[in-house]
Design an enzyme around this catalytic site. Structure first.
Site, mmCIF file in Angstrom:
data_model
loop_
_atom_site.group_PDB
_atom_site.id
_atom_site.type_symbol
_atom_site.label_atom_id
_atom_site.label_comp_id
_atom_site.label_asym_id
_atom_site.label_seq_id
_atom_site.Cartn_x
_atom_site.Cartn_y
_atom_site.Cartn_z
ATOM 1 N N LYS A 1 -1.043 122.598 53.371
ATOM 2 C CA LYS A 1 -2.197 121.646 53.172
ATOM 3 C C LYS A 1 -2.807 122.085 52.063
ATOM 4 O O LYS A 1 -2.922 123.434 51.750
ATOM 5 C CB LYS A 1 -3.362 121.813 54.359
ATOM 6 C CG LYS A 1 -4.506 121.362 54.460
ATOM 7 C CD LYS A 1 -4.833 119.943 54.282
ATOM 8 C CE LYS A 1 -6.058 119.219 53.777
ATOM 9 N NZ LYS A 1 -5.995 117.712 53.509
ATOM 10 N N CYS B 1 -7.801 114.913 42.462
ATOM 11 C CA CYS B 1 -9.277 114.983 42.814
ATOM 12 C C CYS B 1 -10.054 115.027 41.732
ATOM 13 O O CYS B 1 -9.994 115.140 40.502
ATOM 14 C CB CYS B 1 -9.135 116.266 43.700
ATOM 15 S SG CYS B 1 -8.346 117.615 42.890
ATOM 16 N N THR C 1 3.096 111.281 56.648
ATOM 17 C CA THR C 1 2.593 110.740 57.563
ATOM 18 C C THR C 1 3.646 110.460 58.979
ATOM 19 O O THR C 1 3.180 110.546 60.278
ATOM 20 C CB THR C 1 2.026 109.175 57.193
ATOM 21 O OG1 THR C 1 1.221 109.192 56.402
ATOM 22 C CG2 THR C 1 1.575 108.537 58.589
ATOM 23 N N ALA D 1 -9.388 110.176 54.942
ATOM 24 C CA ALA D 1 -10.450 110.797 54.023
ATOM 25 C C ALA D 1 -11.101 112.115 54.588
ATOM 26 O O ALA D 1 -12.332 112.050 55.088
ATOM 27 C CB ALA D 1 -11.802 109.884 53.920
ATOM 28 N N ILE D 2 -10.183 112.877 54.492
ATOM 29 C CA ILE D 2 -10.301 114.199 55.226
ATOM 30 C C ILE D 2 -11.200 114.861 54.308
ATOM 31 O O ILE D 2 -11.928 115.951 54.789
ATOM 32 C CB ILE D 2 -8.766 114.980 55.238
ATOM 33 C CG1 ILE D 2 -7.888 114.132 55.896
ATOM 34 C CG2 ILE D 2 -9.056 116.492 55.881
ATOM 35 C CD1 ILE D 2 -8.038 113.982 57.458
ATOM 36 N N GLY E 1 6.172 109.104 50.203
ATOM 37 C CA GLY E 1 5.218 107.753 50.320
ATOM 38 C C GLY E 1 6.012 106.974 51.370
ATOM 39 O O GLY E 1 7.082 106.427 51.020
ATOM 40 N N GLY E 2 5.520 107.217 52.763
ATOM 41 C CA GLY E 2 6.061 106.190 53.555
ATOM 42 C C GLY E 2 7.468 106.570 54.097
ATOM 43 O O GLY E 2 8.048 105.744 54.892
HETATM 44 C C1 LIG Z 1 -4.045 113.140 56.231
HETATM 45 C C2 LIG Z 1 -3.578 113.409 54.933
HETATM 46 C C3 LIG Z 1 -3.827 114.642 54.316
HETATM 47 C C4 LIG Z 1 -3.437 114.856 53.028
HETATM 48 N N1 LIG Z 1 -3.810 116.071 52.231
HETATM 49 C C5 LIG Z 1 -3.287 116.136 50.842
HETATM 50 C C6 LIG Z 1 -3.669 117.246 50.350
HETATM 51 O O1 LIG Z 1 -4.424 118.131 50.774
HETATM 52 N N2 LIG Z 1 -3.258 117.465 49.285
HETATM 53 C C7 LIG Z 1 -2.294 116.637 48.602
HETATM 54 O O2 LIG Z 1 -1.649 116.822 47.433
HETATM 55 N N3 LIG Z 1 -1.725 115.709 49.203
HETATM 56 C C8 LIG Z 1 -2.362 115.129 50.543
HETATM 57 N N4 LIG Z 1 -1.858 114.247 51.279
HETATM 58 C C9 LIG Z 1 -1.008 113.300 50.694
HETATM 59 C C10 LIG Z 1 0.467 113.340 51.279
HETATM 60 O O3 LIG Z 1 1.061 114.827 50.761
HETATM 61 C C11 LIG Z 1 1.425 112.281 50.654
HETATM 62 O O4 LIG Z 1 1.732 112.489 49.167
HETATM 63 C C12 LIG Z 1 1.075 110.831 51.133
HETATM 64 O O5 LIG Z 1 0.622 110.870 52.359
HETATM 65 C C13 LIG Z 1 2.101 109.910 50.850
HETATM 66 O O6 LIG Z 1 3.392 110.216 51.938
HETATM 67 P P1 LIG Z 1 3.326 109.701 53.336
HETATM 68 O O7 LIG Z 1 3.071 108.283 53.192
HETATM 69 O O8 LIG Z 1 4.721 109.977 53.805
HETATM 70 O O9 LIG Z 1 2.422 110.279 54.001
HETATM 71 C C14 LIG Z 1 -2.554 113.784 52.630
HETATM 72 C C15 LIG Z 1 -1.918 112.856 53.326
HETATM 73 C C16 LIG Z 1 -2.641 112.664 54.491
HETATM 74 C C17 LIG Z 1 -1.886 111.443 55.293
#
Ligand SMILES: Cc1cc2nc3c(=O)[nH]c(=O)nc-3n(C[C@H](O)[C@H](O)[C@H](O)COP(=O)(O)O)c2cc1C
Ligand SMILES: Cc1cc2nc3c(=O)[nH]c(=O)nc-3n(C[C@H](O)[C@H](O)[C@H](O)COP(=O)(O)OP(=O)(O)OC[C@H]3O[C@@H](n4cnc5c(N)ncnc54)[C@H](O)[C@@H]3O)c2cc1C
Ligand code: FES
Lengths: 255, 303
Positions: free
Chosen positions: B44, B129, B265, B69-70, B242-243
């Protein structure tokens, strides 16, 4: 021991127009659940709905467990239409549980609507000691009332429309109960239900100086503490409902 | 069968890693499978100072996806090093630390503090960010700002440096080039897509923060296209994400040009997702009689 498992539907019984009682058989490797804990239940075939849904342990059975659920949206609607024999992908038991009261305390258990799902097994475990305040919108939504009566010392019923018991909420009923008491020291409160009910309980807990445990709800993605999605605000910063909860002390929440 | 890949100087035993923010600091998943099976664990996102994050609700589900939106909640780098690294060091996998800052100085301080920490094998820099020195605009949406912040971090660390790109830009290849020219060893593609959902009864956004990052299967085609474009634009390894829900999804990313993939995810839906996807990739290679996973990379580009 495994908290990731597949459960088979034994029965998916409608108990009301919008509520079902789901009986599941689960593998022996699942750790024993405790009252207040919950499960994440997968009901998708594909990617929509995507996330698992959170449901409390309603009752432990010889074969596994039961979940009492209200149909709210996409996920629970799919669940409602699942038949005996269908397999569900599940995680659990998750989160913490209701701490049992000390011997000298009389437990007051509050349930608002579907909140009964979370406190039912607590009432069972308290084996005739709990005074239960059970509120629902209407008489018909006082689900499993007869079963609650079997395990409770006393059940004080309330409905929003006055169709059964007191007219008002379970919080109103609790206030009516507490007001004439000489001493509050020997009570402790457990509550699950809509946010306004929990907030009212927290207020009374402070006023009467009674320790209260509330079961919180928030939208969840993982259910295991990884996503930080399910937090509630406490006086000690954000806490995760799925990990530090769902059971929290009413006094620690910023209402 | 050879599943190993290289991200700059970093050798991974296989191309499957976890996406930052979806795997905590690893602990939550250790009961479900052996973390040593992973190519890498990406933790994280961390910052020098702990961050409280956004008020709830922080999560809403959307069609085949979710908005989050953590607010970058994290325990801070110092606590991470003392409380979480000892656990991660017990696994035979690579640990990649995702980090961010709200000024260039904070990025640099974070990178310096993390360099030399025993068991930290690589850094992943989140540039999606806001920059408090430039009216809170996103670092990674401007090539000049990207170049400046990556360049400064590059001077501050000798660890393999992965820059994680934001998809919320007009032309991702421009930002990709800026990051590589400033010294990135690899690129992560993509972070979440900014989105919104509205509750029609209250007529208000469903997230307390109003907007959130979209992730999950809904974004996969966009992510694949972006990996494909970045592969054409730069020479450094790409970590595709991504997905990704299945091995087939992961293979698409490799063919689009990714060297490795990150599972995000999907971890929420199946805690063993990353391990299952790795197993599925192996099965595919066996089926197709492929010995070296690297031979799949970028194959979708062949004319
Ligand atoms: C709940 C959550 C928290 C995330 N926190 C971060 C983070 O702290 N830093 C970051 O670079 N990406 C963060 N991401 C982005 C993911 O690492 C990833 O790039 C993005 O979710 C796309 O992949 P996915 O569709 O497989 O989830 C977060 C994604 C989710 C869903
Ligand atoms: C710890 C915990 C225990 C719960 N126990 C029970 C129970 O025993 N019985 C029961 O009927 N319900 C329970 N709920 C609420 C239940 O999770 C939601 O009703 C359910 O997720 C709705 O899903 P849906 O797809 O039908 O609704 P939709 O509105 O279509 O769901 C959309 C999204 O919002 C989330 N969501 C919607 N409502 C809630 C809610 N109230 N709480 C959390 N997430 C929500 C869903 O999980 C999903 O991600 C519990 C919730 C929590 C957090
Ligand atoms: S649901 Fe992911 S941390 Fe609680």
């Amino acid at each position: 021991m495994s908290r990731s498992f597949k459960a088979a539907i034994k029965e998916n019984l409608p108990v009301h127009a919008t509520h079902n009682l789901l009986s599941l058989s689960v593998p022996d490797s699942m750790p024993d659940p405790r009252p207040g804990q919950f499960f994440m239940v997968g009901m998708n075939r594909g990617t929509d709905p995507l996330l698992k849904r959170a449901f409390s342990l309603f009752r432990r059975t010889d074969e596994g467990l039961q979940i009492l659920y209200r149909v709210r949206g996409k996920g629970t609607d799919i669940l409602r239409n699942m038949k005996e024999g269908a397999i569900l992908d599940m995680l659990g038991p998750l989160g913490n549980f209701y701490p049992l009261p000390s011997e000298e305390k009389t437990p007051l258990v509050m349930a608002g609507g579907i909140g009964i799902a979370s406190v039912f097994s607590l009432i069972e475990d308290l084996a005739g000691k709990a005074i239960v305040f059970y509120g629902a919108r209407t008489k018909e939504e006082l689900l499993m009332l007869n079963e609650v009566k079997v395990y409770a010392k006393e059940v004080i019923v309330s409905t929003d429309d006055g169709s059964a018991g007191l007219k008002g909420t379970a919080a109103d009923a609790l206030r009516a109960f507490l007001a004439p008491q000489a001493s509050d020291a020997h009570f402790c409160i457990y509550a699950c239900g809509p946010h306004p009910l929990l907030k009212a309980v927290a207020r009374m807990s402070k006023e009467y100086r009674i320790r209260a445990y509330v079961s919180m709800e928030e939208h969840m993605a993982c259910g295991i503490g990884a996503c930080l999605g399910c937090v509630v605000k406490t006086h000690d910063g954000f806490k995760r409902v799925c990990k530090e909860g769902p059971v929290m002390s009413a006094s620690e929440i910023v209402w | 069968m050879d599943l190993s890949v290289k991200i700059g100087d970093l050798e991974l035993k296989n191309p499957v890693m976890t996406a930052s923010g979806t795997f905590g600091y690893g602990e939550e998943y250790a009961e479900f499978f052996d973390l040593s099976r992973l190519g890498a664990v990406v933790v994280k996102g961390l910052s020098i100072a702990p961050k409280e994050g956004n008020p709830p609700p922080r999560i809403v589900e959307t069609a085949s996806g979710m908005l989050n939106a953590i607010g970058l909640q994290n325990i801070g780098i110092e606590r991470f090093i003392h409380e979480k690294m000892p656990f991660l060091r017990t696994y035979d996998t690579k640990v990649i630390v995702n980090f961010f800052g709200d000024s260039i100085g904070e990025y640099v301080a974070a990178a310096e503090r993390l360099s030399g920490v025993d068991g930290v094998h690589g850094l992943e820099m989140n540039i999606s960010c806001p920059n408090k020195q430039a009216d809170w605009c996103i670092f990674g949406t401007d090539p000049r700002v990207t170049s400046e912040v990556v360049g400064k971090v590059r001077e501050a660390t000798r660890l393999p440096l992965i820059v994680k790109l934001s998809p919320n830009v007009t032309d991702i290849s421009v930002i990709a080039r800026a990051a590589v020219d400033a010294g990135a060893d690899a690129l992560s593609v993509i972070n979440t897509l900014t989105g919104m959902a509205i509750d029609i009864r209250t007529r208000k956004p469903k997230l307390a923060n109003r907007t959130g990052g979209l992730s999950g299967p809904a974004i996969k085609p966009v992510a694949i296209r972006m990996v494909y474009e970045v592969y054409k634009a730069v020479k450094v390894p790409i970590i595709g994400m991504g997905g990704i829900m299945t091995a087939e999804d992961a293979l698409e990313f490799l063919m689009a040009g990714a060297t490795a993939v990150a599972v995000g995810t999907a971890n929420f839906i199946h805690p063993t997702a990353a391990a299952d996807i790795l197993g599925g990739i192996g099965a595919f290679l066996t089926q197709e009689g492929i010995n070296d996973i690297r031979s799949l990379r970028g194959t979708a580009h062949a004319s």
